[in-house]
Design a protein around this motif. Structure first.
Motif, PDB file in Angstrom:
ATOM      1  N   UNK A  39       0.854  -1.185   0.000  1.00  0.00           N
ATOM      2  CA  UNK A  39       0.000   0.000   0.000  1.00  0.00           C
ATOM      3  C   UNK A  39       0.891   1.236   0.000  1.00  0.00           C
ATOM      4  N   UNK A  40       0.647   2.132  -0.952  1.00  0.00           N
ATOM      5  CA  UNK A  40       1.514   3.288  -1.122  1.00  0.00           C
ATOM      6  C   UNK A  40       0.723   4.595  -1.046  1.00  0.00           C
ATOM      7  N   UNK A  41       1.373   5.597  -0.482  1.00  0.00           N
ATOM      8  CA  UNK A  41       0.835   6.957  -0.500  1.00  0.00           C
ATOM      9  C   UNK A  41       1.921   7.879  -1.041  1.00  0.00           C
ATOM     10  N   UNK A  42       1.586   8.648  -2.055  1.00  0.00           N
ATOM     11  CA  UNK A  42       2.565   9.552  -2.660  1.00  0.00           C
ATOM     12  C   UNK A  42       2.000  10.970  -2.713  1.00  0.00           C
ATOM     13  N   UNK A  43       2.816  11.912  -2.296  1.00  0.00           N
ATOM     14  CA  UNK A  43       2.523  13.336  -2.465  1.00  0.00           C
ATOM     15  C   UNK A  43       3.635  13.914  -3.330  1.00  0.00           C
ATOM     16  N   UNK A  44       3.276  14.639  -4.388  1.00  0.00           N
ATOM     17  CA  UNK A  44       4.294  15.143  -5.307  1.00  0.00           C
ATOM     18  C   UNK A  44       3.899  16.512  -5.834  1.00  0.00           C
ATOM     19  N   UNK A  45       4.917  17.267  -6.263  1.00  0.00           N
ATOM     20  CA  UNK A  45       4.685  18.569  -6.867  1.00  0.00           C
ATOM     21  C   UNK A  45       4.518  19.700  -5.872  1.00  0.00           C
ATOM     22  N   UNK A  46       4.940  19.491  -4.624  1.00  0.00           N
ATOM     23  CA  UNK A  46       4.737  20.532  -3.621  1.00  0.00           C
ATOM     24  C   UNK A  46       6.012  21.342  -3.378  1.00  0.00           C
ATOM     25  N   UNK A  47       5.807  22.572  -2.892  1.00  0.00           N
ATOM     26  CA  UNK A  47       6.902  23.473  -2.511  1.00  0.00           C
ATOM     27  C   UNK A  47       6.367  24.446  -1.461  1.00  0.00           C
ATOM     28  N   UNK A  48       7.144  24.749  -0.416  1.00  0.00           N
ATOM     29  CA  UNK A  48       8.457  24.201  -0.064  1.00  0.00           C
ATOM     30  C   UNK A  48       8.365  22.761   0.416  1.00  0.00           C
ATOM     31  N   UNK A  49       9.498  22.234   0.874  1.00  0.00           N
ATOM     32  CA  UNK A  49       9.611  20.803   1.075  1.00  0.00           C
ATOM     33  C   UNK A  49       8.989  20.279   2.363  1.00  0.00           C
ATOM     34  N   UNK A  50       8.681  21.144   3.329  1.00  0.00           N
ATOM     35  CA  UNK A  50       8.117  20.673   4.601  1.00  0.00           C
ATOM     36  C   UNK A  50       6.710  20.133   4.387  1.00  0.00           C
ATOM     37  N   UNK A  51       6.485  18.878   4.779  1.00  0.00           N
ATOM     38  CA  UNK A  51       5.188  18.241   4.576  1.00  0.00           C
ATOM     39  C   UNK A  51       4.991  17.165   5.629  1.00  0.00           C
ATOM     40  N   UNK A  52       3.753  16.897   5.977  1.00  0.00           N
ATOM     41  CA  UNK A  52       3.408  15.802   6.873  1.00  0.00           C
ATOM     42  C   UNK A  52       2.609  14.798   6.072  1.00  0.00           C
ATOM     43  N   UNK A  53       3.068  13.559   6.047  1.00  0.00           N
ATOM     44  CA  UNK A  53       2.380  12.484   5.329  1.00  0.00           C
ATOM     45  C   UNK A  53       2.269  11.290   6.263  1.00  0.00           C
ATOM     46  N   UNK A  54       1.055  10.774   6.432  1.00  0.00           N
ATOM     47  CA  UNK A  54       0.830   9.658   7.346  1.00  0.00           C
ATOM     48  C   UNK A  54      -0.130   8.652   6.711  1.00  0.00           C
ATOM     49  N   UNK A  55       0.176   7.372   6.862  1.00  0.00           N
ATOM     50  CA  UNK A  55      -0.744   6.313   6.467  1.00  0.00           C
ATOM     51  C   UNK A  55      -1.455   5.817   7.720  1.00  0.00           C
ATOM     52  N   UNK A  56      -2.781   5.667   7.624  1.00  0.00           N
ATOM     53  CA  UNK A  56      -3.568   5.224   8.771  1.00  0.00           C
ATOM     54  C   UNK A  56      -4.280   3.906   8.469  1.00  0.00           C
ATOM     55  N   UNK A  57      -4.335   3.071   9.486  1.00  0.00           N
ATOM     56  CA  UNK A  57      -5.144   1.844   9.413  1.00  0.00           C
ATOM     57  C   UNK A  57      -6.269   1.970  10.436  1.00  0.00           C
ATOM     58  N   UNK A  58      -7.490   2.020   9.952  1.00  0.00           N
ATOM     59  CA  UNK A  58      -8.654   2.190  10.832  1.00  0.00           C
ATOM     60  C   UNK A  58      -8.476   3.384  11.765  1.00  0.00           C
ATOM     61  N   UNK A  59      -7.910   4.464  11.239  1.00  0.00           N
ATOM     62  CA  UNK A  59      -7.756   5.691  12.004  1.00  0.00           C
ATOM     63  C   UNK A  59      -6.483   5.796  12.813  1.00  0.00           C
ATOM     64  N   UNK A  60      -5.709   4.716  12.914  1.00  0.00           N
ATOM     65  CA  UNK A  60      -4.464   4.741  13.694  1.00  0.00           C
ATOM     66  C   UNK A  60      -3.287   5.017  12.777  1.00  0.00           C
ATOM     67  N   UNK A  61      -2.441   5.981  13.163  1.00  0.00           N
ATOM     68  CA  UNK A  61      -1.269   6.326  12.356  1.00  0.00           C
ATOM     69  C   UNK A  61      -0.242   5.208  12.434  1.00  0.00           C
TER      70      UNK A  61
ATOM     71  N   UNK B  99      -0.671   5.499  24.328  1.00  0.00           N
ATOM     72  CA  UNK B  99      -0.842   4.978  22.981  1.00  0.00           C
ATOM     73  C   UNK B  99      -0.870   6.132  22.015  1.00  0.00           C
ATOM     74  N   UNK B 100      -1.153   5.828  20.735  1.00  0.00           N
ATOM     75  CA  UNK B 100      -1.137   6.889  19.737  1.00  0.00           C
ATOM     76  C   UNK B 100      -2.507   7.477  19.509  1.00  0.00           C
TER      77      UNK B 100
END
Length: 416
Positions: free
Chosen positions: A226-248, A356-357
């Protein structure tokens, strides 16, 4: 109750042509260390228009830039002086949180939280300058407003009975009140103007990411990637998280990442992925927050499979991504939630346990409301404070430190 932990950063995006600009700083100190990852006994951060621009914590003991323009435009001695100032402020907090605990007959076994917020807000004028609108200087203890400065009348306002002693003491120090007013209306505004000028290019050039959530075959016949991709953004600071049933998901769950990588057009991309079973019926989402462009999305996996990619094609070079400033904030939120739960004010959501998270799953943009202490206090503000103010001695008599050549000034601190 208006806990500063939950008040800023995650829910506000800043437009280039905003009506006002704000420079604020927040300091957070715990009465004792907690054995939780990413949570420090003392943290300090500066914010321009609710965007983090510098950061310090008790573990790393160094003030560091959080925006490229801060690193590029400010000299080395700015960061050296700022580091020493925040180390001094750390000691001030340590002394004064102990004083407050004794004053309130609180147990050393519990974790208590003392915070300081201060800063200024300015309105752009036709000649390009900023006109002072309001300032804020206030303290918060265990999630409750404690003490704030009334800039117009130059008096301190006690918000709970335990703050009355501090109010009387600080009101009897004219030099402290005069310096605090001068800092909010002059020194803070000077730095706000400078920082706004420095940051304008980055704000103008911000680009939103394109986000894709998909799966590809795995080398293991029963698995998918399972993949998540974010592309084409500027500046470089970004938060990307994959969640399973709401849990990071975290590296312990098998999460991997490329980290942030450059594209050929001077924008950036980031890809995260995790192997899952084909039979897994969990709900998977990808959450992306790009602060500079004001972009936020939580995209769901539609359970389609991209069979054009070869197995593990993006997994050959793996960099475990650095945890960004957002995780620091999530950690601070977790501490405060723990304090409130311990006092019976909050209970863990959905059966979650402390430590927990559950806090990490709070959606971006839903954390907290603007501070509402009294009329005239700017919304979503939190003061910086320490660069330059001598705080190693808690029994300050009102002496002020005036070397403001290369560092932001803070109001002088006195024992509470």
């Amino acid at each position: 109750m208006s806990p500063l932990f939950l008040l800023v950063l995650l829910g506000t995006a800043v437009a280039v042509n905003c009506e006002t600009h704000k420079l604020t700083y927040i300091y957070t100190a715990l009465s004792k260390p907690v054995d939780l990852p990413g949570i420090h006994e003392f943290t300090a951060m500066g914010l321009l228009n609710d965007r983090m621009i510098d950061y310090f914590d008790s573990s790393n003991q160094e003030k560091v830039p959080k925006q490229d323009w801060m690193k590029d435009r400010l000299p080395k001695d700015y960061w050296e002086k700022g580091t020493q100032s925040r180390k001094s402020k750390q000691q001030w907090f340590k002394v004064n949180i102990d004083i407050l605990m004794k004053r309130m007959n609180q147990s050393q076994d519990d974790v208590h939280v003392l915070q300081w917020l201060h800063g200024c807000e300015g309105e752009p004028q036709d000649d390009g300058s900023l006109k002072f609108v309001r300032g804020v200087d206030m303290y918060n203890y265990d999630g409750d407003d404690f003490l704030s400065f009334d800039d117009k009348n130059q008096v301190w306002v006690a918000h709970i009975p335990a703050a009355e002693h501090t109010k009387r003491k600080w009101d009897s120090m004219p030099v402290l009140k005069q310096y605090t007013k001068g800092y909010l209306e002059k020194e803070c505004m000077d730095w706000l103007s400078k920082f706004v000028t420095y940051s304008q290019k980055q704000l103008r050039d911000a680009k939103k990411p394109d986000v894709f959530v998909y799966t590809t075959p795995s080398k293991k016949p029963d698995n998918l990637v399972l993949r998540c991709m974010a592309t084409g953004f500027y500046p470089k600071d970004i938060v990307l998280q994959i969640k399973r049933n709401g849990r990071v998901l975290e590296p312990a769950d098998g999460l991997e990442t490329t980290g942030v990588c450059p594209n050929e057009d001077e924008t950036f991309q980031r890809r995260d992925w995790v192997e899952i079973l084909k039979s897994d019926q969990s709900d998977y989402t990808c959450q992306v927050f790009h602060e500079a462009s004001g972009f936020y999305i939580e995209e769901s996996w539609d359970r389609t499979i991209d069979r054009n990619e070869t197995p593990d094609d993006s997994s050959t070079v793996v960099l475990v991504g650095a945890v960004g400033w957002i995780v620091v904030l999530v950690g601070l939120i977790a501490v405060l939630l723990g304090v409130l739960r311990k006092r019976g004010i909050l209970t863990p959501p959905c059966g979650g346990k402390e430590g927990t998270d559950s806090a990490a799953s709070i959606p971006l943009g839903s954390v907290g409301q603007p501070l509402n202490v009294s009329a005239g206090v700017p919304k979503t503000e939190i003061p910086d404070g320490t660069d330059g103010a001598p705080v190693s001695d808690p029994l300050l008599s009102g002496e002020c430190y005036h070397d403001n050549r290369n560092t932001v000034q803070d109001p002088p601190a006195a024992e509470v």
